[in-house]
Design an enzyme around this catalytic site. Sequence first.
Site, short mmCIF file in Angstrom:
data_model
loop_
_atom_site.label_atom_id
_atom_site.label_comp_id
_atom_site.label_asym_id
_atom_site.label_seq_id
_atom_site.Cartn_x
_atom_site.Cartn_y
_atom_site.Cartn_z
N TRP A 166 9.63 -12.55 -7.77
CA TRP A 166 8.65 -11.51 -7.47
C TRP A 166 8.10 -10.94 -8.78
CZ3 TRP A 166 10.29 -7.86 -2.89
CH2 TRP A 166 10.35 -8.61 -1.72
N THR B 296 -5.86 6.36 9.42
CA THR B 296 -5.58 5.70 8.15
C THR B 296 -6.69 4.70 7.85
OG1 THR B 296 -4.34 3.91 9.20
CG2 THR B 296 -3.10 5.87 8.57
N GLU C 227 0.88 8.78 6.67
CA GLU C 227 1.92 9.03 7.67
C GLU C 227 2.89 10.14 7.27
OE1 GLU C 227 0.52 4.79 8.25
OE2 GLU C 227 0.84 6.15 6.58
N LYS D 179 4.36 -13.60 -5.50
CA LYS D 179 5.55 -14.46 -5.41
C LYS D 179 5.26 -15.74 -6.18
CE LYS D 179 6.45 -12.52 -0.85
NZ LYS D 179 5.16 -11.79 -0.76
#
Length: 556
Positions: free
Chosen positions: A454, A192, A339, A449
Amino acid sequence: MSNIYHSAPSAYDFPLLVKQLLNRAKTVSQDQEIVYADKKRFTYKDLFNRINRLANVLDGLNLVAGDVVAVMDWDSHRYLESYFSVPMSEYILQTVNIRLSPEKILYTINHAKPKVLLLNSEFAPLVKDYQFENSSIEHIIWLDDNGVTSDGVFGGNQNRVKGEYEALLAAADDHFDFPDFDENTIATTFYTSGTTGDPKGVFFSHRQLVLHTLTEAASIGMLPNKQGVSYGDVYMPMTPMFHVHAWGFPFTATMTGLKQVYPGRYAPNLLMDLIINEKVSITHCVPTILQMVLKEAQDRDASFNGLKMIIGGSRLTEGLAKAAMDQGIEVYTGYGMSETAPLISLTDFSLNEPLLSEEEDIARRCMTGKPVLMVDAQVWGESNQPVGTGQENTGELVLRAPWLTQSYLKNDDAGKELWENGYMHTQDIAYIRPDGYIKITDRLKDVIKSGGEWISSLEIETILSLHPAVADVSVIGVRDKQWGERPLALVVLKSNCQDTKVDDIKALAEQAVARGIIPKYGVPSQFKFVDELPKTSVGKHDKKVMREMYANQSEV
């Protein structure tokens, strides 16, 4: 009485091995074409012979089952042959990400410990000073398109070079009997390109690759002709073959016997030539590559004539989707990660649905999509429990599917974290609509944040991308004394729109507030025009680098 069946003594157990993907094509696709850029063209019959020849070359290198064979190459017929020949010989194929930094490339080689390296001459400078004496690499197979030899490249290690790929294949036998073995044997590994720490190695078994290939063919095959895949399609990857098996499509295209075109290095003019001349009808890429080929087409005043294109890797914005459709591309979204091998969800199309407006159609194409067959997707809250559906139920997207990597290579602790409580954790913040559509709202690490609330950077990017002057946009959080964090919008303007004012673009966000799409605190406090945005090795926005670059951009 046992309900376990007993097979006839001579029944074939049919392990799910990569070699089984070739069965149909060997019967019906012998004369189908495979094209490598403007350099080579041959048939599937030749492909099968070349796979056998490569297996015989590897067989002569004194390898044992489980040894790693690494490939450093552009997207080529050689890579396709390695996709099959290496795992079918019970070795592990390592696809080396050549877009990583030289240090990270060497890290992945040292970590995976390949015995054999198939090396394109263009990448020789990356490894010519490599300390072979302390390395696992015993054999180098030289790959070249430009008449460059390996003479003198490796100094005292020249004896490790076994020869040039085409010459070795030409001298090898074209018959090879690939054995049966346990379908749970590891077939591939790659690393990755995470933005923090060293790259992590993921790995996939034969069984996982076969199930992923079958699911990909079935899921895309269920879509209407304007989006789906069919036997008459011509396939070309525009996602590197070193990255998540080019999203699994070379396996799927070979299994179904499609004409395949491999472009080598991604040069916009060559990609456009191949799309036109070879009549490419289905492809996939990240938004950066889409922007590149759109510009090439605009410079030529060319249309893509209904080219089917799946976008992943980064968010497809409504602005980019509209530009693609205006140029004749049937663009839509797929979702996955390294993944997940990678396919998890696709935009869902139906011939029987009510007619959508252009705005609704574009919005739908940019959704993360519905889970494909056999995927169990849930959204979990902080207590690791499902939170239900609907926009008000946002949390982390977690997954189960039979092809997800089971851990990280030689990194059990990271594997345990990945699979905490029996589901794979994506670290993507999302919600699932009642109709099954997944909506990714941000990466866990990219959420802004502000004042205890959020803010979705992806949502703001989507809104700002709709301005006709915006070529690319990224929104990051920067420190703010009053609110903790506030959004900063980094905007790349189109070349012919350099006189655009900040207020013109900011107005789009303010209109979204007025329509109730985003809260008032979601409007970026600052806008900055930039020439380009930092990207990762696979073309994603590198927000970690951006946050470091603009760490002192905070408001006072």
